[in-house]
Structures are given as structure tokens and as C-alpha cells.
Design a protein around this motif. Structure first.
Motif, short mmCIF file in Angstrom:
data_model
loop_
_atom_site.label_atom_id
_atom_site.label_comp_id
_atom_site.label_asym_id
_atom_site.label_seq_id
_atom_site.Cartn_x
_atom_site.Cartn_y
_atom_site.Cartn_z
N ASP A 16 0.83 -1.20 0.00
CA ASP A 16 0.00 0.00 0.00
C ASP A 16 0.87 1.26 0.00
O ASP A 16 0.64 2.20 -0.78
CB ASP A 16 -0.91 -0.02 1.23
CG ASP A 16 -1.91 1.13 1.25
OD1 ASP A 16 -2.24 1.63 0.17
OD2 ASP A 16 -2.33 1.53 2.35
N GLN A 17 1.88 1.29 0.86
CA GLN A 17 2.74 2.46 0.97
C GLN A 17 3.59 2.65 -0.28
O GLN A 17 3.82 3.77 -0.73
CB GLN A 17 3.65 2.32 2.21
CG GLN A 17 4.53 3.53 2.46
CD GLN A 17 5.26 3.42 3.79
OE1 GLN A 17 4.65 3.28 4.85
NE2 GLN A 17 6.60 3.45 3.73
N PHE A 19 2.80 1.93 -3.36
CA PHE A 19 1.99 2.52 -4.42
C PHE A 19 1.68 3.98 -4.14
O PHE A 19 1.46 4.75 -5.08
CB PHE A 19 0.71 1.72 -4.62
CG PHE A 19 0.86 0.55 -5.56
CD1 PHE A 19 0.83 0.74 -6.93
CD2 PHE A 19 1.06 -0.73 -5.06
CE1 PHE A 19 0.98 -0.33 -7.80
CE2 PHE A 19 1.21 -1.81 -5.93
CZ PHE A 19 1.18 -1.61 -7.30
N ASP A 20 1.65 4.37 -2.88
CA ASP A 20 1.51 5.79 -2.57
C ASP A 20 2.72 6.56 -3.08
O ASP A 20 2.60 7.70 -3.56
CB ASP A 20 1.37 6.00 -1.06
CG ASP A 20 -0.04 5.71 -0.56
OD1 ASP A 20 -0.96 5.70 -1.40
OD2 ASP A 20 -0.21 5.49 0.65
N SER A 21 3.89 5.94 -2.99
CA SER A 21 5.13 6.60 -3.43
C SER A 21 5.29 6.57 -4.94
O SER A 21 5.80 7.52 -5.54
CB SER A 21 6.34 5.93 -2.77
OG SER A 21 6.27 6.00 -1.35
N PRO A 23 2.69 5.71 -7.69
CA PRO A 23 1.34 5.29 -8.07
C PRO A 23 1.21 4.77 -9.49
O PRO A 23 0.27 4.05 -9.81
CB PRO A 23 0.51 6.58 -7.88
CG PRO A 23 1.50 7.68 -7.99
CD PRO A 23 2.77 7.15 -7.41
N GLY A 24 2.14 5.08 -10.38
CA GLY A 24 2.02 4.67 -11.76
C GLY A 24 2.54 3.29 -12.08
O GLY A 24 2.38 2.81 -13.21
N SER A 26 2.98 -0.86 -12.16
CA SER A 26 2.12 -2.04 -12.19
C SER A 26 2.96 -3.26 -11.87
O SER A 26 4.15 -3.32 -12.19
CB SER A 26 1.45 -2.20 -13.56
OG SER A 26 2.41 -2.40 -14.58
N ASP A 61 8.69 0.07 2.15
CA ASP A 61 7.33 -0.38 2.46
C ASP A 61 7.34 -1.33 3.65
O ASP A 61 8.12 -2.30 3.68
CB ASP A 61 6.72 -1.08 1.24
CG ASP A 61 5.22 -1.30 1.40
OD1 ASP A 61 4.83 -2.16 2.22
OD2 ASP A 61 4.47 -0.61 0.70
N THR A 107 -2.06 -2.79 -9.24
CA THR A 107 -1.86 -1.40 -9.66
C THR A 107 -2.30 -0.55 -8.47
O THR A 107 -2.66 -1.09 -7.41
CB THR A 107 -2.71 -1.04 -10.89
OG1 THR A 107 -4.10 -1.11 -10.54
CG2 THR A 107 -2.43 -1.98 -12.05
N ASP A 108 -2.29 0.77 -8.64
CA ASP A 108 -2.73 1.60 -7.53
C ASP A 108 -4.23 1.48 -7.26
O ASP A 108 -4.73 2.00 -6.27
CB ASP A 108 -2.33 3.06 -7.72
CG ASP A 108 -2.69 3.60 -9.09
OD1 ASP A 108 -3.34 2.85 -9.86
OD2 ASP A 108 -2.33 4.74 -9.39
N ASP A 109 -4.96 0.74 -8.13
CA ASP A 109 -6.37 0.46 -7.87
C ASP A 109 -6.56 -0.72 -6.93
O ASP A 109 -7.67 -0.93 -6.43
CB ASP A 109 -7.11 0.16 -9.18
CG ASP A 109 -7.26 1.39 -10.06
OD1 ASP A 109 -7.34 2.50 -9.49
OD2 ASP A 109 -7.28 1.25 -11.29
#
Length: 226
Positions: A16-17, A19-21, A23-24, A26, A61, A107-109
């Protein structure tokens, strides 16, 4: 046996962390190990614009204990990770429900997982386990191996699951034992989506069985009168 594809929030699995850093990026898990949950999803292929940022994000992370190995191949980079105990326990809770993770992408989703279950009971237990951990998930697809996923004029796997669950929980009883919103909660979907699945599924069943049968009966009657 059932195979379900679900989307989980990132914090329901890992990274989770990270992808915060970044986000693009995959992620695709290369190998899903069956013999040890510590080796479930340790090898990831990552696509991103800045691999230095990815490496830093993975190392920072909290779900990752160690980045063991990295190797770059064109526009992708391979990462071998050592997950922390919380991630291992979380994945163990999923696969110990007689399930096996077949594919995993993120992905970030969120994480999209394809999981094999022995049967519907095991799938229901998995769903309750996700809820007990305070997470939600979206059911993307569910089917029985060996059965066609979709045939012309028939129901899709998502429509079939919605219809079967509706019957099982008494949605079609008079009076109804469950509302559309309660059914949507059971399926972890928006009630508008469930309503659409039921409508289209019913339409497909009527078209493929009743309309076709009526047309065939009329044709046979016409042939008999000749």
C-alpha cells in the motif's frame, strides 16, 4: 471447484505504501508457490518509469522485510522480495481456506487475484475472512472449470453467481427474504451493479431457454400441420 477473480484493496495484501510513493507502477507476480506460504508471490515483475523510485519504495514499504534481488529487463524490472510476517499471515489466512492463488497483479487500484477454491463454501469462508480483517473486495468473475465461461444467449459467470446467490438467499421468494442492497452486500458489489446483473442474467436465460423453446415449438407445430 470454483475459480474466482477478485479485486482487493492494496492494504488487504501488501505494498500500500509503495503505491503511494510510485502510483504509476504495475506489478505482476511471476510464480505462486503452493508448498510454502512464505514463498507465495515473492517474485514480482514491475513496470514503471523510474525503477530507482520503485526500489526505494519497495525497500521502505513496511510489508517488505528485504528486497533480496533485482534485475532489469528492458522496460520491466524483476524483484525478489522477502515479505514481513503480517503479509505472510494474511496470505496464509486466504490460502488456508483450501484456496490456491493462481494469478496476482497489482496497480494503484488494488490487487487482482485469481484464486481456486474447492467449492462455494470455501469461497464464502474466504470472503468472510477478508471482511473479518476489515477489508472489502470486488468480485470480478467466478466460474466452475470445465463449464463454459460464456455462451451465446446464456448467462455470464458474474450473472450466474448473482442469480444463484439471489436464489440461495431468498431474493425471489414472496415476500423477499433479502433486499437488493443486502444481496449487494453479500456479493460485495454496488446494488446498481447487482440489479443490472440480475436483469441481464434473467433476460439471457429467458432468451436462451424460453424464447428459443417457444420458437422451436411453433416451428414443430407448423411442420406437423404440413
Amino acid at each position: 471447484m470454483l475459480i474466482a477473480t477478485v479485486r482487493l484493496d492494496l492494504d488487504a495484501v501488501a505494498l500500500d505504501q509503495a503505491f503511494d510513493s510510485v502510483p504509476g507502477m504495475s506489478i505482476e507476480a511471476e510464480r505462486i508457490a503452493a508448498h510454502s506460504t512464505e514463498w507465495t508471490m515473492p517474485c514480482l515483475w514491475v513496470a514503471a518509469d523510474d525503477f530507482d523510485a520503485v526500489t526505494d519504495a519497495l525497500a521502505a514499504d513496511p510489508s517488505v522485510d528485504t528486497v533480496i534481488e533485482t534485475d532489469e529487463f528492458g522496460d520491466e524490472r524483476y524483484y525478489h522480495l522477502d515479505w514481513n510476517e503480517e503479509v505472510i499471515d494474511r496470505i496464509t489466512a486466504y490460502v488456508d481456506r483450501e484456496g490456491a492463488i493462481l494469478e496476482a497483479d497489482a496497480t494503484d487500484d488494488g490487487w487482482e487475484l485469481e484464486i481456486r477454491f474447492v467449492g462455494r463454501d470455501q469461497f464464502d469462508t474466504f470472503r468472510e475472512t477478508v471482511r473479518e480483517q476489515g477489508n472489502t473486495f470486488e468480485l470480478l468473475n467466478i466460474y466452475e472449470p470445465g463449464s463454459p465461461r460464456q455462451t451465446a444467449g446464456s448467462v455470464t459467470p458474474s450473472q450466474r453467481d448473482a442469480l444463484a446467490t439471489a436464489v440461495e438467499l431468498g431474493y425471489y421468494e414472496v415476500p423477499r427474504a433479502i433486499s437488493i442492497r443486502e444481496l449487494a452486500d453479500e456479493l460485495d458489489m454496488a446494488h446498481q451493479s447487482v440489479s443490472e446483473l440480475l436483469r441481464r442474467g434473467t433476460e439471457n436465460l429467458v432468451s436462451s431457454h424460453l424464447v428459443t423453446t417457444a420458437a422451436d415449438d411453433q416451428s414443430r407445430s407448423g411442420d406437423a400441420g404440413r
